[in-house]
Design an enzyme around this catalytic site. Structure first.
Site, PDB file in Angstrom:
ATOM      1  N   CYS A 410       0.813  -1.225   0.000  1.00 30.47           N
ATOM      2  CA  CYS A 410       0.000   0.000   0.000  1.00 30.47           C
ATOM      3  C   CYS A 410       0.846   1.274   0.000  1.00 30.47           C
ATOM      4  CB  CYS A 410      -0.924  -0.025   1.206  1.00 30.47           C
ATOM      5  SG  CYS A 410      -1.741   1.533   1.535  1.00 30.47           S
ATOM      6  N   HIS A 459      -4.380   2.049   5.849  1.00 34.33           N
ATOM      7  CA  HIS A 459      -4.475   1.837   4.399  1.00 34.33           C
ATOM      8  C   HIS A 459      -4.793   3.178   3.748  1.00 34.33           C
ATOM      9  CE1 HIS A 459      -4.742  -0.568   0.785  1.00 34.33           C
ATOM     10  NE2 HIS A 459      -5.859   0.052   0.458  1.00 34.33           N
ATOM     11  N   HIS A 471      -5.451   2.327  -5.387  1.00 29.65           N
ATOM     12  CA  HIS A 471      -4.660   1.854  -4.243  1.00 29.65           C
ATOM     13  C   HIS A 471      -4.142   0.446  -4.517  1.00 29.65           C
ATOM     14  CE1 HIS A 471      -7.979  -0.804  -2.510  1.00 29.65           C
ATOM     15  NE2 HIS A 471      -8.552  -0.182  -3.524  1.00 29.65           N
TER      16      HIS A 471
END
Length: 499
Positions: A410, A459, A471
């Site tokens: 991430c 995240h 993402h």
């Protein structure tokens, strides 16, 4: 950054393998919106098997998507449609599942288990697998794929997937991931064929839009009515009483049946209406331009796709053409207009089309690229380049600790994209969160943060506009998701800006 906890797709298998007693226990408890438990996961899996729950992950949270899936199932089976999964709904759901299992058992005697696509796989260009053949067969039955069933995920298969994604309003990346596969499972060849889902901007329209409808088509309808002076309110994408009255006024003026519903005759009359919009009257039409149409935010179709390809040639867009005029396209048009001394409104009218043609054929692309690459005053980064760079990595797999284009985690993905655009970010999501400037409303190029497996930011993704963000997810790799989905909306904790 640590891995995000995700729901195992093995739940489906567990439900199917469970004895009858387990099924009975599952239906004993009533499940309703707001519940968060393992039984909700099982409910979501059963609804997915029945073709009503199309979200790519069984989350275990009973949110809006689960409620809509339950309502859809209840309506189909003439049950009380309250969106609550009680004993009666479970009874029909489990009976329905049992009937499907019996039918599948008969089919198994003459076919392979590979006939089921599932929803946990990811197929992309270059893959060669028996299930790719199943994917091709499904796309073929829906009218999207014309090639041979060869189990090879080549250009034709990817193009067919893109067409399907575009018509289903999914992220158009040509990759058959969980969300696309789930939508394919639930698609009906009777109403999802290419010929019957043409957009308002091209071909003959076969849809009927009426009060209560929502989405891009409603936004386009409102804009068309607004251009012609019938609709005076904001473009909302929701067909309410004001839109209905505007449709009635248009119908009266054009000798159509006045019912307030935008059906085929009304939509086609709108599309072919000779009256020019206010935007067009302020611009001169160049007859030898590739297009004389006015394209704007939320326009769709082949002309938008052509515009995007032209902007890519000139260096103003890096993202693949999608045929959907979103915020990235709008920003690219605005950047082109600024570089060429035009009114920078982000709308591609005849004057802008003409300037694009002159840039393409007048060998001035390099000059315009140089102008475009100069960031706006007071900005550290050109957000058009930023989101375009990010979009080029869609489909890149998730790799724990990954920081390169061969695989990202991430924060590694965010750090890589921002570094390419002149901004250094910390290595962890928490560090990135602390380094940014808090903003109340996300803008293209901002980073949106979520609380997933632990308290605090764990995240994050880059905001693309229109509630979309890109993402690197543990189960999807680099992908585009929607902020308003029940999973992400529940976990959203804020937005930060870095330019």
């Amino acid at each position: 950054m640590q891995k995000i906890v995700v729901t195992s797709t093995a739940v489906t298998g567990a439900v199917l393998a469970a004895p009858v007693m387990a099924d009975a226990a599952l239906g004993d408890d009533t499940l309703r919106p707001g519940d968060s438990k393992d039984d909700v996961k099982k409910l979501q899996d059963l609804l997915r098997e029945a073709g009503h729950f199309t979200y790519h992950t069984s989350t275990g949270y009973y949110g809006d998507r689960t409620k809509e899936a339950v309502l859809s199932f209840q309506r189909q089976h003439n049950l009380a449609a309250d969106g609550i999964a009680g004993p009666q709904t479970f009874s029909v759901l489990l009976t329905d599942r049992s009937s499907r299992d019996n039918g599948q058992a008969v089919a198994t005697a003459s076919s392979s288990n590979n006939d089921s696509l599932g929803t946990s796989s990811v197929f992309r260009m270059g893959d060669k697998h028996a299930k790719v053949k199943t994917l091709q067969r499904r796309l073929q039955s829906l009218g999207y794929y014309k090639g041979g069933l060869d189990s090879h995920y080549g250009r034709q298969t990817a193009a067919a997937v893109r067409k399907f994604q575009k018509n289903e309003q999914l992220a158009v990346d040509g990759i058959a991931g969980p969300q696309t596969l789930a939508a394919l499972q639930g698609a009906s060849s009777a109403d999802k064929s290419v010929s019957s889902v043409q957009s308002l901007s091209q071909g003959t329209t076969f849809k009927v839009l009426s009060i209560g409808d929502k989405g891009n088509e409603i936004s386009q309808l409102q804009q068309q009515l607004k251009d012609l002076g019938y609709y005076k309110s904001n473009v909302t994408g929701v067909f309410g009483p004001i839109t209905e009255e505007a449709v009635r006024k248009f119908q009266r003026k054009n000798s159509l049946t006045v019912d307030g519903m935008a059906g085929p005759k009304t939509l086609n009359k709108l599309r072919h209406n000779p009256k020019q919009s206010s935007t067009v009257t302020n611009q001169s039409v160049e007859t030898n331009s590739s297009s004389s149409s006015v394209l704007r935010y939320q326009s769709r179709g082949t002309e938008v796709e052509r515009l995007q390809n032209e902007l890519r040639q000139l260096g103003y867009m890096k993202m693949e053409a999608t045929g959907v005029y979103g915020e990235v396209t709008e920003q690219a048009v605005r950047s082109f207009q600024q570089a060429h001394g035009l009114t920078a409104d982000g709308i591609a009218g005849p004057v802008t089309h003409r300037a694009i043609q002159q840039a393409l054929h007048g060998n001035v692309a390099s000059e315009s690229q140089q102008k475009k690459q100069t960031p706006p005053s007071g900005s550290k980064v050109d957000v058009t380049n930023l989101v375009a760079d990010a979009a080029e990595h869609v489909g890149t797999p998730y790799v724990w600790g990954g920081t390169s284009s061969s695989g990202f985690d991430c924060s590694g993905f965010l750090q890589y994209v921002f570094r390419d655009n002149g901004v250094e970010l910390p290595r962890t999501v928490a560090g990135i969160y602390d380094a940014g400037t808090s903003v109340s409303n996300p803008r293209v190029g901002d980073i949106v943060f979520f609380e997933t497996y632990t308290s605090g930011p764990s995240h994050a993704g880059i905001y693309l506009g229109n509630n979309q963000f890109i993402h690197a997810g543990t189960s999807t790799g680099v992908t585009v998701s929607n902020l308003t989905s029940s999973y992400w909306e529940e976990r959203y904790i804020g937005t930060r800006r870095y330019y």
